[in-house]
Motif scaffolding. Structure first.
Motif, mmCIF file in Angstrom:
data_model
loop_
_atom_site.group_PDB
_atom_site.id
_atom_site.type_symbol
_atom_site.label_atom_id
_atom_site.label_comp_id
_atom_site.label_asym_id
_atom_site.label_seq_id
_atom_site.Cartn_x
_atom_site.Cartn_y
_atom_site.Cartn_z
ATOM 1 N N ARG A 119 28.833 -14.106 91.578
ATOM 2 C CA ARG A 119 27.392 -13.889 91.611
ATOM 3 C C ARG A 119 26.694 -15.241 91.491
ATOM 4 O O ARG A 119 27.063 -16.070 90.661
ATOM 5 N N VAL A 120 25.678 -15.444 92.332
ATOM 6 C CA VAL A 120 24.924 -16.698 92.330
ATOM 7 C C VAL A 120 23.464 -16.385 92.026
ATOM 8 O O VAL A 120 22.827 -15.619 92.751
ATOM 9 N N ASP A 121 22.933 -16.981 90.963
ATOM 10 C CA ASP A 121 21.521 -16.843 90.609
ATOM 11 C C ASP A 121 20.817 -18.154 90.938
ATOM 12 O O ASP A 121 21.208 -19.226 90.450
ATOM 13 N N GLU A 122 19.792 -18.065 91.749
ATOM 14 C CA GLU A 122 19.016 -19.243 92.131
ATOM 15 C C GLU A 122 17.930 -19.481 91.080
ATOM 16 O O GLU A 122 17.047 -18.643 90.880
ATOM 17 N N LEU A 123 17.988 -20.622 90.400
ATOM 18 C CA LEU A 123 17.035 -20.941 89.351
ATOM 19 C C LEU A 123 15.848 -21.740 89.866
ATOM 20 O O LEU A 123 14.726 -21.568 89.397
ATOM 21 N N GLU A 124 16.108 -22.639 90.809
ATOM 22 C CA GLU A 124 15.017 -23.448 91.362
ATOM 23 C C GLU A 124 15.493 -24.084 92.655
ATOM 24 O O GLU A 124 16.672 -24.404 92.800
ATOM 25 N N ARG A 125 14.575 -24.272 93.581
ATOM 26 C CA ARG A 125 14.882 -24.990 94.808
ATOM 27 C C ARG A 125 13.685 -25.859 95.162
ATOM 28 O O ARG A 125 12.535 -25.510 94.886
ATOM 29 N N GLY A 126 13.956 -27.002 95.782
ATOM 30 C CA GLY A 126 12.866 -27.888 96.131
ATOM 31 C C GLY A 126 13.357 -29.102 96.890
ATOM 32 O O GLY A 126 14.552 -29.262 97.155
ATOM 33 N N GLN A 127 12.430 -29.975 97.243
ATOM 34 C CA GLN A 127 12.770 -31.243 97.875
ATOM 35 C C GLN A 127 12.838 -32.319 96.806
ATOM 36 O O GLN A 127 12.016 -32.367 95.894
ATOM 37 N N GLY A 128 13.843 -33.177 96.923
ATOM 38 C CA GLY A 128 14.163 -34.165 95.911
ATOM 39 C C GLY A 128 15.656 -34.171 95.693
ATOM 40 O O GLY A 128 16.404 -33.430 96.335
ATOM 41 N N MET A 129 16.125 -34.994 94.762
ATOM 42 C CA MET A 129 17.559 -35.129 94.539
ATOM 43 C C MET A 129 18.129 -34.007 93.682
ATOM 44 O O MET A 129 19.294 -33.656 93.814
ATOM 45 N N SER A 130 17.320 -33.457 92.769
ATOM 46 C CA SER A 130 17.806 -32.450 91.831
ATOM 47 C C SER A 130 16.615 -31.904 91.057
ATOM 48 O O SER A 130 15.498 -32.421 91.171
ATOM 49 N N PRO A 131 16.821 -30.871 90.227
ATOM 50 C CA PRO A 131 15.708 -30.369 89.412
ATOM 51 C C PRO A 131 15.237 -31.369 88.368
ATOM 52 O O PRO A 131 14.180 -31.176 87.769
ATOM 53 N N PHE A 132 16.014 -32.445 88.167
ATOM 54 C CA PHE A 132 15.640 -33.458 87.184
ATOM 55 C C PHE A 132 14.958 -34.661 87.832
ATOM 56 O O PHE A 132 14.664 -35.646 87.165
ATOM 57 N N ASP A 133 14.708 -34.577 89.131
ATOM 58 C CA ASP A 133 14.011 -35.640 89.859
ATOM 59 C C ASP A 133 12.528 -35.593 89.501
ATOM 60 O O ASP A 133 11.871 -34.571 89.728
ATOM 61 N N PRO A 134 11.955 -36.673 88.948
ATOM 62 C CA PRO A 134 10.536 -36.628 88.572
ATOM 63 C C PRO A 134 9.597 -36.481 89.769
ATOM 64 O O PRO A 134 8.441 -36.101 89.593
ATOM 65 N N ASP A 135 10.077 -36.791 90.970
ATOM 66 C CA ASP A 135 9.239 -36.687 92.166
ATOM 67 C C ASP A 135 9.538 -35.445 92.990
ATOM 68 O O ASP A 135 9.139 -35.355 94.153
ATOM 69 N N LYS A 136 10.223 -34.484 92.407
ATOM 70 C CA LYS A 136 10.600 -33.279 93.151
ATOM 71 C C LYS A 136 9.366 -32.483 93.569
ATOM 72 O O LYS A 136 8.291 -32.573 92.964
ATOM 73 N N ILE A 137 9.524 -31.702 94.645
ATOM 74 C CA ILE A 137 8.501 -30.755 95.099
ATOM 75 C C ILE A 137 9.166 -29.382 95.083
ATOM 76 O O ILE A 137 10.074 -29.108 95.871
ATOM 77 N N VAL A 138 8.736 -28.512 94.183
ATOM 78 C CA VAL A 138 9.369 -27.213 94.006
ATOM 79 C C VAL A 138 8.879 -26.235 95.068
ATOM 80 O O VAL A 138 7.681 -26.150 95.344
#
Length: 560
Positions: free
Chosen positions: A419-438
């Motif tokens: 089972r795969v639960d999607e927690l977050e998706r966006g543009q950037g390197m990872s959810p810890f990227d300060p410049d991410k776009i969710v």
């Protein structure tokens, strides 16, 4: 030892996976347009419809129709629709005051846009005609441009800017049609199931040894992703297959025949020039052409905020088509298909002559869904836990573009068993990227879940989720919502104050039900209706009387 900070971070990411929105019903009255200002609205949900001819609208199925008041002096009227699944098809009709009809058909696409030059002032109608749609959420936009879109002066190169669609639609089940070379509609290649069991994660060619041209995969975490061109010019790669083959310049690499490709760059003054731009390939098994290296997939294990490589994909080649608007709130898209069709029998992906061209028109993108060959990262012997799947466009840097630093997109997921639960998706390197776009919407490139930007009348209105969009009242906090344990088909939640609550029920990425009710402070409940057995996601957005909307709260339910 329990990792409390990490657990808290995961909870926060799960709860803010969707942004607030203001749209709750299609507009009842006319929408007034003014020059160079965009309008966005929710068009409704098409429960089930296939209208053979527009004259049968509201007989065969409802056709949502809207009135636009168009000003005089416009250069061009443009109206578009967006839907989360390209399994749903529509005709988009613009009906002028004199009854003239302009129709744009959208088949196997997420977005379609109709254009009318020098539109007459007066009352126009926009009609959305379903041509095979089931429980399809639709949103709309419109603008009257006062002049042609501006371009840089002189010989300035109009370069593409490649971005990646954040991965989504995760699973561990192989498609029923493993070859999938003929670009069929998504509906004809469902997950492989035998007697209620899913016997394979990878297709046969994906599991084949690398020495025999396969992927050598030992387990496949499958997903959907693709490229977007958000630049000032088109993405164009030319190749000359017939000449390369005749002259012996091609070389064989497993199931591929590869040759050199060149990027075509168009200047503002219309002049074109080319430059070396990596390689292209002809896949002998799948019988079509790819631009090599356009997508790289990687899997990382998450430990706190540390990412450790845990697997990679074999996907590199891609034959794009103009099927997805990469930036819905920017009216920067050129007419789709300017440089030919991609995934048709006579399109660019199959051109074997000396004028081969792989392309994305300015403002357009595409996705390869999880069924496509190579749409996976090798799972190997990874265990349950938190992971990041990263998709990077043009990682080898063969394409000249405006920004080389925004090519990555990610999905933050939790894997439990299969089972795969999607927690977050966006543009950037990872959810810890300060410049991410969710990305928190329902489609591949949507950043809001309900379909509408705040109606400021401005084409550059901030996307929901931005500080400007959310801070509607500086001295007022939105209502707080907490989901309680569901009971059957009733969802219980607690409100910090009286509020209007909008509820969307999703199965996969498809909205199957939209509900609304007035809630009181304290515990409330809402019936979700006659849902079929299965797993669903539910999004709740609470809005107070002053219009302050909280971030959407997401939860998951299982109907047995």
């Amino acid at each position: 030892m329990h990792n409390r900070p990490l657990a808290a971070a995961v909870l926060v990411l799960a709860l803010v996976a969707a942004a607030p929105a203001r749209a709750e019903a299609p507009p009842a009255g006319p929408l007034t347009l003014s020059l160079d200002h965009g309008r966005f609205w929710y068009a409704g949900q098409i429960e089930d419809g296939d209208v053979p001819d527009a004259s049968l609208c509201d007989v065969a199925a409802p056709c949502p129709t809207f009135e636009l008041k168009v000003p005089g002096g416009g250069h061009r009227l443009r109206v578009a629709y967006d839907t989360p699944s390209r399994e749903d098809s529509f005709d988009l009709q613009l009906i002028a005051p004199d009854g003239t009809v302009t129709t744009e058909s959208g088949s196997n696409v997420f977005d379609a846009e109709a254009f009318v030059a020098k539109p007459a002032a007066g009352d126009w109608k926009v009609r959305v005609v379903p041509k095979g749609a089931t429980q399809a959420l639709v949103r709309m936009r419109a603008m009257v441009e006062s002049a042609p879109p501006p371009k840089p002066a002189g010989s300035t190169p109009l370069l593409p800017n490649l971005k990646a669609v954040p991965p989504f639609e995760f699973g561990f089940v192989a498609p029923a049609n493993p070859a999938n070379a003929a670009y069929p509609p998504d509906t004809v290649n469902p997950p492989l199931s035998v007697a209620g069991q899913q016997p394979m994660e990878c297709t046969i060619d994906e599991m084949a040894p690398i020495t025999l041209g396969g992927g050598g995969a030992t387990g496949c975490l499958r997903f959907t992703s693709g490229p977007i061109n958000a630049g000032d010019g088109p993405f164009l790669k030319e190749f000359k297959f017939a000449s390369d083959l005749a002259s012996g310049r091609m070389h064989t690499d497993g199931p591929y025949i590869r040759g050199d490709s060149r990027q075509i760059i168009v200047n503002a003054d219309g002049k074109e020039w080319t430059r070396p731009a990596g390689t292209y390939s002809f896949h002998m098994t799948h019988a079509h052409f790819h631009d090599d290296g356009i997508l790289t997939y990687e899997l990382f294990k998450v430990d706190g905020t540390t990412l450790t490589p845990a697997g990679k994909g074999t996907k590199s080649g891609f034959c794009p088509a103009d099927q997805l608007m990469g930036q819905w709130r920017r009216f920067s898209q050129d007419v789709a298909g300017d440089f030919g069709d991609g995934d048709t029998a006579t399109g660019n992906c199959y051109g074997a002559a000396d004028d081969g061209l792989l392309s994305l028109t300015r403002g357009w993108g595409d996705v390869y869904r999880w069924q496509r060959p190579g749409q996976y990262v090798d799972w190997g012997d990874n265990t349950d836990g938190l992971y990041v799947v990263r998709a990077t466009v043009d990682k080898s840097n063969t394409t000249l573009e405006t920004d080389e630093g925004d090519n990555a997109a990610y999905a933050f997921i939790r894997v439990t068993g299969r089972r795969v639960d999607e927690l977050e998706r966006g543009q950037g390197m990872s959810p810890f990227d300060p410049d991410k776009i969710v990305f928190s919407g329902y489609g591949p490139a949507s950043q809001d879940p309900f379909g509408e930007a705040p109606d400021t009348g401005d084409a550059t209105a901030p996307a929901p989720g931005s500080a400007t969009a959310l801070d509607t009242s500086a001295d007022r906090t939105p209502p707080r919502t907490r989901v309680l344990a569901p009971r059957g088909r009733r969802l219980r939640f607690r409100l910090s104050e009286p509020a209007t609550v909008r509820v969307s029920v999703l199965r996969g990425d498809r909205v199957v039900r939209r509900l609304g009710r007035r809630g009181r402070a304290g515990v409330n409940a809402v019936g979700l209706g006659a849902l079929r057995r299965g797993r669903y996601r539910v999004a709740l957005v609470a809005t107070d009387a002053a219009g302050n909307a909280a971030r959407a709260v997401m939860t998951r339910i299982r109907i047995r």
